[in-house]
Design an enzyme around this catalytic site. Structure first.
Site, PDB file in Angstrom:
ATOM      1  N   SER A 118      -4.538   4.624 -32.995  1.00  0.00           N
ATOM      2  CA  SER A 118      -3.623   3.548 -33.328  1.00  0.00           C
ATOM      3  C   SER A 118      -2.426   4.043 -34.140  1.00  0.00           C
ATOM      4  O   SER A 118      -1.730   4.945 -33.713  1.00  0.00           O
ATOM      5  CB  SER A 118      -4.419   2.490 -34.071  1.00  0.00           C
ATOM      6  OG  SER A 118      -3.749   1.293 -34.086  1.00  0.00           O
ATOM      7  N   ASP A 168      -6.673  -3.300 -23.906  1.00  0.00           N
ATOM      8  CA  ASP A 168      -6.140  -3.157 -25.265  1.00  0.00           C
ATOM      9  C   ASP A 168      -4.888  -4.018 -25.422  1.00  0.00           C
ATOM     10  O   ASP A 168      -3.893  -3.812 -24.739  1.00  0.00           O
ATOM     11  CB  ASP A 168      -5.804  -1.674 -25.493  1.00  0.00           C
ATOM     12  CG  ASP A 168      -5.545  -1.325 -26.944  1.00  0.00           C
ATOM     13  OD1 ASP A 168      -5.121  -2.205 -27.711  1.00  0.00           O
ATOM     14  OD2 ASP A 168      -5.768  -0.151 -27.295  1.00  0.00           O
ATOM     15  N   HIS A 191      -8.842  -2.081 -28.065  1.00  0.00           N
ATOM     16  CA  HIS A 191      -8.366  -1.236 -29.164  1.00  0.00           C
ATOM     17  C   HIS A 191      -9.452  -0.568 -30.004  1.00  0.00           C
ATOM     18  O   HIS A 191      -9.336   0.597 -30.369  1.00  0.00           O
ATOM     19  CB  HIS A 191      -7.461  -2.069 -30.072  1.00  0.00           C
ATOM     20  CG  HIS A 191      -6.500  -1.255 -30.857  1.00  0.00           C
ATOM     21  ND1 HIS A 191      -5.422  -0.615 -30.279  1.00  0.00           N
ATOM     22  CD2 HIS A 191      -6.453  -0.939 -32.154  1.00  0.00           C
ATOM     23  CE1 HIS A 191      -4.758   0.038 -31.212  1.00  0.00           C
ATOM     24  NE2 HIS A 191      -5.362  -0.137 -32.346  1.00  0.00           N
TER      25      HIS A 191
END
Ligand SMILES: *[C@@H]1O[C@H](CO)[C@@H](O)[C@H](O)[C@H]1NC(C)=O
Ligand SMILES: *[C@@H]1O[C@H](CO)[C@@H](O)[C@H](O)[C@H]1NC(C)=O
Ligand SMILES: *[C@@H]1O[C@H](CO)[C@@H](O)[C@H](O)[C@H]1NC(C)=O
Length: 397
Positions: free
Chosen positions: A170, A340, A373
Protein backbone atom coordinates in the site's frame (compact mmCIF):
# COMPACT_ATOMS: atom_id res chain seq x y z
CA UNK A 1 -3.74 -1.99 6.10
CA UNK A 2 -1.61 0.19 4.62
CA UNK A 3 -2.27 0.32 5.11
CA UNK A 4 -3.94 1.06 2.86
CA UNK A 5 -2.51 2.51 1.73
CA UNK A 6 -4.61 2.13 3.04
CA UNK A 7 -4.75 5.20 2.36
CA UNK A 8 -7.44 7.19 3.40
CA UNK A 9 -9.38 4.28 3.05
CA UNK A 10 -7.84 2.27 5.50
CA UNK A 11 -8.05 4.98 7.83
CA UNK A 12 -11.64 5.16 7.69
CA UNK A 13 -12.14 1.56 7.60
CA UNK A 14 -10.18 1.01 10.58
CA UNK A 15 -11.78 3.73 12.41
CA UNK A 16 -15.04 2.32 12.03
CA UNK A 17 -14.28 -1.21 12.65
CA UNK A 18 -12.20 -0.37 15.63
CA UNK A 19 -14.94 1.71 17.13
CA UNK A 20 -17.49 -0.99 16.55
CA UNK A 21 -15.45 -3.88 17.75
CA UNK A 22 -13.65 -2.31 20.65
CA UNK A 23 -15.52 -3.97 23.45
CA UNK A 24 -15.06 -7.52 22.29
CA UNK A 25 -11.44 -7.36 21.21
CA UNK A 26 -8.67 -9.40 22.74
CA UNK A 27 -5.73 -7.14 23.54
CA UNK A 28 -2.27 -8.16 22.48
CA UNK A 29 -0.66 -8.96 25.80
CA UNK A 30 2.34 -6.89 26.76
CA UNK A 31 2.12 -4.58 23.78
CA UNK A 32 4.07 -1.93 25.69
CA UNK A 33 7.15 -4.18 25.62
CA UNK A 34 7.71 -3.65 21.92
CA UNK A 35 7.28 -5.74 18.82
CA UNK A 36 10.08 -8.25 19.43
CA UNK A 37 8.88 -9.28 22.87
CA UNK A 38 5.20 -9.08 22.09
CA UNK A 39 4.91 -10.81 18.76
CA UNK A 40 8.15 -12.34 17.59
CA UNK A 41 9.97 -14.00 20.52
CA UNK A 42 6.72 -15.46 21.74
CA UNK A 43 6.57 -17.50 18.55
CA UNK A 44 10.05 -18.87 19.15
CA UNK A 45 12.04 -16.55 16.85
CA UNK A 46 15.09 -14.46 17.73
CA UNK A 47 14.51 -10.72 17.43
CA UNK A 48 16.48 -7.52 18.07
CA UNK A 49 15.12 -4.00 18.52
CA UNK A 50 16.98 -1.26 16.60
CA UNK A 51 16.48 2.46 15.96
CA UNK A 52 17.59 4.83 13.23
CA UNK A 53 17.28 8.62 13.23
CA UNK A 54 16.19 10.27 9.98
CA UNK A 55 17.92 13.40 8.67
CA UNK A 56 14.93 15.42 9.88
CA UNK A 57 15.15 14.00 13.40
CA UNK A 58 12.51 11.26 13.59
CA UNK A 59 13.60 8.17 15.50
CA UNK A 60 12.25 5.07 13.80
CA UNK A 61 12.10 1.65 15.36
CA UNK A 62 13.20 -1.40 13.40
CA UNK A 63 13.17 -5.09 14.28
CA UNK A 64 15.70 -7.60 13.01
CA UNK A 65 14.95 -11.30 12.78
CA UNK A 66 18.29 -12.99 12.11
CA UNK A 67 17.22 -16.65 12.18
CA UNK A 68 14.48 -19.14 11.40
CA UNK A 69 12.23 -20.60 14.10
CA UNK A 70 14.50 -23.65 14.12
CA UNK A 71 17.35 -21.36 15.17
CA UNK A 72 19.12 -21.73 11.84
CA UNK A 73 20.91 -18.47 11.01
CA UNK A 74 19.79 -16.54 7.94
CA UNK A 75 21.92 -17.39 4.90
CA UNK A 76 20.17 -15.23 2.30
CA UNK A 77 19.95 -11.47 1.63
CA UNK A 78 18.25 -9.07 4.03
CA UNK A 79 14.64 -8.12 3.25
CA UNK A 80 13.09 -4.90 4.56
CA UNK A 81 9.31 -4.86 5.05
CA UNK A 82 7.52 -1.49 4.84
CA UNK A 83 3.90 -1.39 5.99
CA UNK A 84 1.17 0.97 4.76
CA UNK A 85 -0.70 3.91 6.23
CA UNK A 86 -2.61 3.61 9.50
CA UNK A 87 -0.65 0.48 10.18
CA UNK A 88 2.74 -0.53 11.50
CA UNK A 89 5.15 -3.46 11.36
CA UNK A 90 2.77 -5.61 13.32
CA UNK A 91 0.80 -6.17 10.14
CA UNK A 92 3.53 -8.54 8.88
CA UNK A 93 3.31 -10.70 12.04
CA UNK A 94 -0.37 -11.10 12.63
CA UNK A 95 -1.28 -14.45 11.26
CA UNK A 96 0.00 -17.86 12.28
CA UNK A 97 3.79 -18.00 11.57
CA UNK A 98 3.23 -20.19 8.50
CA UNK A 99 0.95 -17.46 7.07
CA UNK A 100 2.75 -14.20 8.02
CA UNK A 101 5.32 -12.82 5.61
CA UNK A 102 7.95 -11.89 8.22
CA UNK A 103 8.03 -15.41 9.70
CA UNK A 104 7.83 -17.08 6.31
CA UNK A 105 10.85 -15.13 5.06
CA UNK A 106 12.83 -15.94 8.22
CA UNK A 107 12.00 -19.64 7.86
CA UNK A 108 13.17 -19.50 4.25
CA UNK A 109 16.62 -18.24 5.18
CA UNK A 110 16.24 -14.48 4.70
CA UNK A 111 17.39 -11.95 7.28
CA UNK A 112 14.19 -10.02 8.00
CA UNK A 113 14.02 -6.34 8.94
CA UNK A 114 10.77 -4.58 9.87
CA UNK A 115 10.42 -0.81 10.04
CA UNK A 116 7.76 1.38 11.63
CA UNK A 117 6.82 4.69 10.00
CA UNK A 118 7.11 7.98 11.93
CA UNK A 119 4.12 8.76 14.13
CA UNK A 120 3.13 5.14 14.80
CA UNK A 121 3.20 3.65 18.27
CA UNK A 122 6.77 2.35 18.21
CA UNK A 123 8.26 5.23 16.20
CA UNK A 124 6.94 8.25 18.06
CA UNK A 125 10.24 9.76 19.22
CA UNK A 126 12.10 12.70 17.72
CA UNK A 127 15.47 14.32 18.38
CA UNK A 128 13.85 17.56 19.59
CA UNK A 129 10.07 17.41 19.07
CA UNK A 130 7.32 15.62 20.96
CA UNK A 131 4.24 14.10 19.34
CA UNK A 132 2.30 16.75 21.29
CA UNK A 133 3.94 19.45 19.15
CA UNK A 134 2.15 20.46 15.97
CA UNK A 135 5.49 20.58 14.20
CA UNK A 136 5.95 16.86 14.86
CA UNK A 137 3.04 16.13 12.48
CA UNK A 138 4.10 18.52 9.72
CA UNK A 139 4.88 15.94 7.03
CA UNK A 140 3.28 13.91 4.26
CA UNK A 141 4.55 10.91 2.30
CA UNK A 142 6.98 13.27 0.56
CA UNK A 143 9.03 13.15 3.76
CA UNK A 144 8.63 9.38 4.10
CA UNK A 145 10.16 9.18 0.62
CA UNK A 146 12.86 11.73 1.31
CA UNK A 147 13.83 10.68 4.87
CA UNK A 148 12.23 7.55 6.34
CA UNK A 149 12.92 5.19 3.46
CA UNK A 150 16.55 6.26 2.82
CA UNK A 151 17.31 6.10 6.57
CA UNK A 152 15.91 2.61 7.07
CA UNK A 153 17.41 1.21 3.86
CA UNK A 154 20.79 2.72 4.69
CA UNK A 155 20.63 1.40 8.23
CA UNK A 156 20.01 -2.16 7.11
CA UNK A 157 22.65 -1.82 4.42
CA UNK A 158 25.19 -0.54 6.98
CA UNK A 159 24.40 -3.30 9.46
CA UNK A 160 24.48 -6.19 7.06
CA UNK A 161 27.02 -5.01 4.52
CA UNK A 162 24.64 -6.31 1.87
CA UNK A 163 22.13 -4.97 -0.60
CA UNK A 164 18.57 -5.68 0.42
CA UNK A 165 15.25 -6.61 -1.07
CA UNK A 166 12.37 -4.30 -0.27
CA UNK A 167 8.74 -5.31 0.24
CA UNK A 168 6.10 -2.60 0.51
CA UNK A 169 2.35 -2.79 0.98
CA UNK A 170 0.00 0.00 0.00
CA UNK A 171 1.48 3.38 0.98
CA UNK A 172 4.77 1.52 1.42
CA UNK A 173 4.80 0.99 -2.35
CA UNK A 174 4.24 4.67 -3.15
CA UNK A 175 7.19 5.63 -0.99
CA UNK A 176 9.40 3.13 -2.81
CA UNK A 177 8.21 4.04 -6.31
CA UNK A 178 8.74 7.74 -5.72
CA UNK A 179 12.20 7.18 -4.20
CA UNK A 180 13.23 4.87 -7.06
CA UNK A 181 12.04 7.45 -9.60
CA UNK A 182 14.45 9.91 -7.99
CA UNK A 183 17.36 7.51 -7.86
CA UNK A 184 17.36 7.69 -4.05
CA UNK A 185 17.96 4.21 -2.67
CA UNK A 186 18.89 2.28 -5.81
CA UNK A 187 22.48 1.64 -4.80
CA UNK A 188 21.43 -0.21 -1.67
CA UNK A 189 18.54 -2.26 -3.04
CA UNK A 190 18.71 -5.39 -5.13
CA UNK A 191 14.96 -5.46 -5.85
CA UNK A 192 11.57 -4.18 -4.76
CA UNK A 193 8.31 -6.08 -4.36
CA UNK A 194 5.20 -3.90 -4.46
CA UNK A 195 2.05 -5.43 -3.01
CA UNK A 196 -1.21 -3.64 -3.75
CA UNK A 197 0.62 -0.71 -5.35
CA UNK A 198 -0.51 2.83 -4.67
CA UNK A 199 0.59 5.35 -7.30
CA UNK A 200 -2.17 6.84 -9.44
CA UNK A 201 -5.35 7.17 -7.42
CA UNK A 202 -7.96 8.95 -9.48
CA UNK A 203 -9.82 5.84 -10.63
CA UNK A 204 -10.15 4.54 -7.11
CA UNK A 205 -13.37 2.56 -6.99
CA UNK A 206 -13.92 2.87 -3.28
CA UNK A 207 -16.77 5.37 -2.95
CA UNK A 208 -16.18 6.04 0.73
CA UNK A 209 -12.57 6.86 -0.03
CA UNK A 210 -13.59 9.35 -2.67
CA UNK A 211 -16.12 10.93 -0.36
CA UNK A 212 -13.57 11.07 2.44
CA UNK A 213 -11.12 12.70 0.05
CA UNK A 214 -13.69 15.32 -0.87
CA UNK A 215 -14.54 16.04 2.74
CA UNK A 216 -10.86 16.31 3.55
CA UNK A 217 -10.13 18.78 0.79
CA UNK A 218 -13.35 20.67 1.43
CA UNK A 219 -12.42 21.18 5.10
CA UNK A 220 -8.74 21.57 4.63
CA UNK A 221 -8.40 24.34 7.17
CA UNK A 222 -10.21 22.40 9.83
CA UNK A 223 -8.21 19.25 9.24
CA UNK A 224 -4.88 21.04 9.18
CA UNK A 225 -5.75 22.42 12.62
CA UNK A 226 -5.65 18.80 13.80
CA UNK A 227 -2.16 17.98 12.68
CA UNK A 228 -2.23 14.47 14.05
CA UNK A 229 -4.91 12.28 12.53
CA UNK A 230 -5.95 9.63 15.00
CA UNK A 231 -8.63 7.64 13.26
CA UNK A 232 -10.45 6.80 16.45
CA UNK A 233 -9.88 10.16 18.12
CA UNK A 234 -11.94 13.33 17.82
CA UNK A 235 -10.93 14.23 14.30
CA UNK A 236 -11.55 10.74 13.03
CA UNK A 237 -14.98 10.62 14.58
CA UNK A 238 -15.94 13.89 12.96
CA UNK A 239 -15.00 12.54 9.55
CA UNK A 240 -16.93 9.36 10.20
CA UNK A 241 -19.92 11.30 11.38
CA UNK A 242 -19.90 13.28 8.14
CA UNK A 243 -19.73 10.09 6.15
CA UNK A 244 -22.22 8.04 8.07
CA UNK A 245 -24.78 10.80 7.67
CA UNK A 246 -24.68 10.40 3.91
CA UNK A 247 -27.74 8.44 2.88
CA UNK A 248 -25.99 5.95 0.60
CA UNK A 249 -23.24 4.89 3.00
CA UNK A 250 -23.78 1.88 5.21
CA UNK A 251 -21.36 2.50 8.04
CA UNK A 252 -21.28 -1.09 9.12
CA UNK A 253 -19.74 -2.29 5.89
CA UNK A 254 -17.05 0.33 5.68
CA UNK A 255 -14.15 -2.07 6.06
CA UNK A 256 -15.22 -3.93 2.97
CA UNK A 257 -16.25 -0.77 1.17
CA UNK A 258 -12.86 0.74 1.73
CA UNK A 259 -10.53 -2.14 1.04
CA UNK A 260 -12.70 -4.34 -1.14
CA UNK A 261 -14.08 -7.80 -0.35
CA UNK A 262 -10.99 -9.53 1.10
CA UNK A 263 -11.32 -13.18 0.13
CA UNK A 264 -8.92 -14.87 2.43
CA UNK A 265 -8.62 -13.22 5.80
CA UNK A 266 -9.12 -15.26 8.98
CA UNK A 267 -11.94 -13.49 10.79
CA UNK A 268 -10.50 -14.29 14.20
CA UNK A 269 -7.32 -12.44 13.27
CA UNK A 270 -9.22 -9.30 12.35
CA UNK A 271 -10.26 -8.74 15.95
CA UNK A 272 -6.70 -8.84 17.18
CA UNK A 273 -5.59 -6.68 14.29
CA UNK A 274 -8.17 -4.00 14.91
CA UNK A 275 -7.35 -3.94 18.55
CA UNK A 276 -3.88 -2.65 17.77
CA UNK A 277 -4.86 -0.56 14.78
CA UNK A 278 -5.32 1.92 13.38
CA UNK A 279 -2.10 3.77 14.04
CA UNK A 280 -2.08 7.57 13.73
CA UNK A 281 -0.76 9.41 10.72
CA UNK A 282 -0.49 13.11 9.92
CA UNK A 283 -3.46 15.01 8.59
CA UNK A 284 -1.17 16.47 5.95
CA UNK A 285 -0.42 12.97 4.69
CA UNK A 286 -4.14 12.29 4.22
CA UNK A 287 -4.66 15.64 2.50
CA UNK A 288 -1.79 14.80 0.17
CA UNK A 289 -3.43 11.47 -0.72
CA UNK A 290 -6.77 13.21 -1.19
CA UNK A 291 -5.07 15.59 -3.63
CA UNK A 292 -3.90 12.58 -5.64
CA UNK A 293 -7.38 11.11 -5.74
CA UNK A 294 -8.63 14.41 -7.13
CA UNK A 295 -5.80 15.22 -9.52
CA UNK A 296 -4.74 11.82 -10.85
CA UNK A 297 -1.12 12.96 -10.57
CA UNK A 298 1.79 11.75 -8.50
CA UNK A 299 3.03 15.12 -7.34
CA UNK A 300 4.50 16.58 -4.19
CA UNK A 301 2.19 18.11 -1.59
CA UNK A 302 0.24 21.05 -3.02
CA UNK A 303 0.23 24.03 -0.64
CA UNK A 304 -2.78 25.31 -2.49
CA UNK A 305 -1.45 28.67 -3.59
CA UNK A 306 1.26 29.62 -6.02
CA UNK A 307 3.21 31.75 -3.62
CA UNK A 308 3.59 29.02 -1.03
CA UNK A 309 4.42 26.42 -3.64
CA UNK A 310 7.00 28.84 -5.02
CA UNK A 311 8.51 29.22 -1.55
CA UNK A 312 8.76 25.46 -1.05
CA UNK A 313 9.56 24.26 -4.54
CA UNK A 314 10.71 27.27 -6.56
CA UNK A 315 7.79 26.75 -8.92
CA UNK A 316 4.08 27.56 -8.86
CA UNK A 317 2.83 23.97 -8.91
CA UNK A 318 4.21 21.01 -6.96
CA UNK A 319 6.90 18.98 -8.77
CA UNK A 320 5.83 15.62 -10.24
CA UNK A 321 7.32 12.22 -9.47
CA UNK A 322 8.03 10.67 -12.86
CA UNK A 323 7.54 6.89 -12.75
CA UNK A 324 9.10 6.48 -16.20
CA UNK A 325 12.42 7.44 -14.61
CA UNK A 326 12.65 4.22 -12.59
CA UNK A 327 15.65 2.49 -14.22
CA UNK A 328 14.49 -0.18 -16.68
CA UNK A 329 16.91 -2.77 -15.37
CA UNK A 330 15.90 -2.52 -11.71
CA UNK A 331 14.17 -5.76 -10.63
CA UNK A 332 10.53 -5.13 -9.74
CA UNK A 333 7.84 -7.53 -8.55
CA UNK A 334 4.37 -6.02 -8.65
CA UNK A 335 1.23 -7.73 -7.42
CA UNK A 336 -2.27 -6.30 -7.54
CA UNK A 337 -5.75 -7.60 -6.82
CA UNK A 338 -8.90 -7.82 -8.88
CA UNK A 339 -11.09 -6.92 -5.88
CA UNK A 340 -8.91 -4.16 -4.44
CA UNK A 341 -10.86 -0.91 -4.14
CA UNK A 342 -7.83 1.16 -3.12
CA UNK A 343 -5.27 -0.08 -5.58
CA UNK A 344 -7.75 -0.06 -8.43
CA UNK A 345 -6.98 -2.23 -11.46
CA UNK A 346 -7.37 0.77 -13.79
CA UNK A 347 -4.96 2.87 -11.76
CA UNK A 348 -2.43 0.03 -11.73
CA UNK A 349 -2.73 -0.18 -15.54
CA UNK A 350 -1.60 3.45 -15.75
CA UNK A 351 1.42 2.64 -13.58
CA UNK A 352 2.21 -0.43 -15.69
CA UNK A 353 1.96 1.72 -18.78
CA UNK A 354 4.61 4.01 -17.26
CA UNK A 355 6.77 0.89 -16.86
CA UNK A 356 6.20 -0.39 -20.41
CA UNK A 357 9.85 0.04 -21.40
CA UNK A 358 11.03 -1.89 -18.34
CA UNK A 359 13.30 -4.85 -19.23
CA UNK A 360 10.94 -7.80 -19.62
CA UNK A 361 13.04 -10.08 -17.45
CA UNK A 362 13.23 -7.45 -14.66
CA UNK A 363 9.52 -6.96 -14.14
CA UNK A 364 7.31 -9.69 -12.71
CA UNK A 365 3.60 -8.84 -12.56
CA UNK A 366 1.30 -11.05 -10.50
CA UNK A 367 -2.41 -10.37 -10.85
CA UNK A 368 -4.48 -11.86 -8.03
CA UNK A 369 -8.00 -12.07 -9.32
CA UNK A 370 -9.78 -12.60 -5.99
CA UNK A 371 -7.53 -10.52 -3.73
CA UNK A 372 -8.56 -7.21 -2.15
CA UNK A 373 -6.33 -4.75 -0.33
CA UNK A 374 -5.73 -6.59 2.94
CA UNK A 375 -5.36 -10.08 1.50
CA UNK A 376 -1.82 -9.15 0.47
CA UNK A 377 -0.68 -8.99 4.11
CA UNK A 378 -3.30 -11.03 5.92
CA UNK A 379 -4.49 -13.63 3.41
CA UNK A 380 -4.16 -17.11 4.94
CA UNK A 381 -3.22 -18.55 1.52
CA UNK A 382 -0.77 -15.77 0.58
CA UNK A 383 2.27 -18.01 0.95
CA UNK A 384 1.06 -20.51 -1.64
CA UNK A 385 -0.45 -18.07 -4.12
CA UNK A 386 1.93 -15.12 -3.78
CA UNK A 387 4.89 -15.22 -1.38
CA UNK A 388 6.44 -18.37 -2.90
CA UNK A 389 6.61 -16.57 -6.27
CA UNK A 390 8.00 -13.48 -4.63
CA UNK A 391 10.79 -15.45 -2.94
CA UNK A 392 11.62 -17.13 -6.25
CA UNK A 393 11.88 -13.63 -7.74
CA UNK A 394 14.24 -12.52 -4.91
CA UNK A 395 16.49 -15.49 -5.54
CA UNK A 396 16.93 -14.46 -9.18
CA UNK A 397 17.16 -10.69 -8.68
C1 LIG B 1 -0.77 -22.96 9.37
O1 LIG B 1 -0.82 -23.72 10.56
C2 LIG B 1 -2.13 -23.77 11.16
C3 LIG B 1 -2.00 -24.47 12.49
O2 LIG B 1 -1.16 -25.59 12.40
C4 LIG B 1 -3.08 -24.46 10.20
O3 LIG B 1 -4.39 -24.45 10.76
C5 LIG B 1 -3.11 -23.70 8.89
O4 LIG B 1 -3.90 -24.37 7.95
C6 LIG B 1 -1.69 -23.55 8.32
N1 LIG B 1 -1.76 -22.67 7.17
C7 LIG B 1 -1.07 -22.90 6.06
C8 LIG B 1 -1.21 -21.90 5.00
O5 LIG B 1 -0.34 -23.89 5.93
C1 LIG C 1 25.77 4.33 7.41
O1 LIG C 1 27.19 4.35 7.48
C2 LIG C 1 27.75 5.58 7.06
C3 LIG C 1 29.26 5.40 6.99
O2 LIG C 1 29.75 4.88 8.20
C4 LIG C 1 27.32 6.68 8.02
O3 LIG C 1 27.86 7.93 7.62
C5 LIG C 1 25.79 6.78 8.01
O4 LIG C 1 25.38 7.70 8.98
C6 LIG C 1 25.17 5.42 8.31
N1 LIG C 1 23.77 5.57 8.07
C7 LIG C 1 22.84 4.93 8.80
C8 LIG C 1 21.42 5.27 8.49
O5 LIG C 1 23.11 4.14 9.66
C1 LIG D 1 -7.63 -18.59 12.28
O1 LIG D 1 -7.25 -18.02 13.52
C2 LIG D 1 -7.49 -18.86 14.64
C3 LIG D 1 -7.18 -18.05 15.89
O2 LIG D 1 -5.89 -17.52 15.84
C4 LIG D 1 -6.63 -20.11 14.50
O3 LIG D 1 -6.89 -20.98 15.59
C5 LIG D 1 -6.93 -20.82 13.20
O4 LIG D 1 -6.03 -21.91 13.01
C6 LIG D 1 -6.80 -19.84 12.02
N1 LIG D 1 -7.20 -20.48 10.77
C7 LIG D 1 -6.37 -20.54 9.72
C8 LIG D 1 -6.93 -21.17 8.47
O5 LIG D 1 -5.25 -20.10 9.74
Amino acid sequence: MAYIMISLVSVLVLCISAAEGRKTLHPINGEADGICKTLVERQGYTCEEHTVTTDDGYILSLQRMPAAQSGMKANKSPVLLQHGIISDAISWLFNHPNESLAFILADNGYEVWLVNTRGTRYSNQHRSLSPDDKAYWDWSWDQLTAYDLPASVQYVNNNTGQKLHFVGHSLGTLIALSALSQDKVLDSLSSAALLSPIAYLDKISSHPTKIAADIFLGDVVYWLGLRKFNPIGDGGSKLLEHMCNLPFIKCKNLFTLFTGPNCCINLSTIDVFLNHHPQPTSTKNLIHLAQMIRSGKIAMYDYGDQEQNMAHYGQASPPLYDMTRIPNDFPLFLSYGGQDTLSDVKDVQVLLDNLKDHDKDKLVVAFMEDYAHMDFVMGVNAKQVLYDNMMAFFDQA
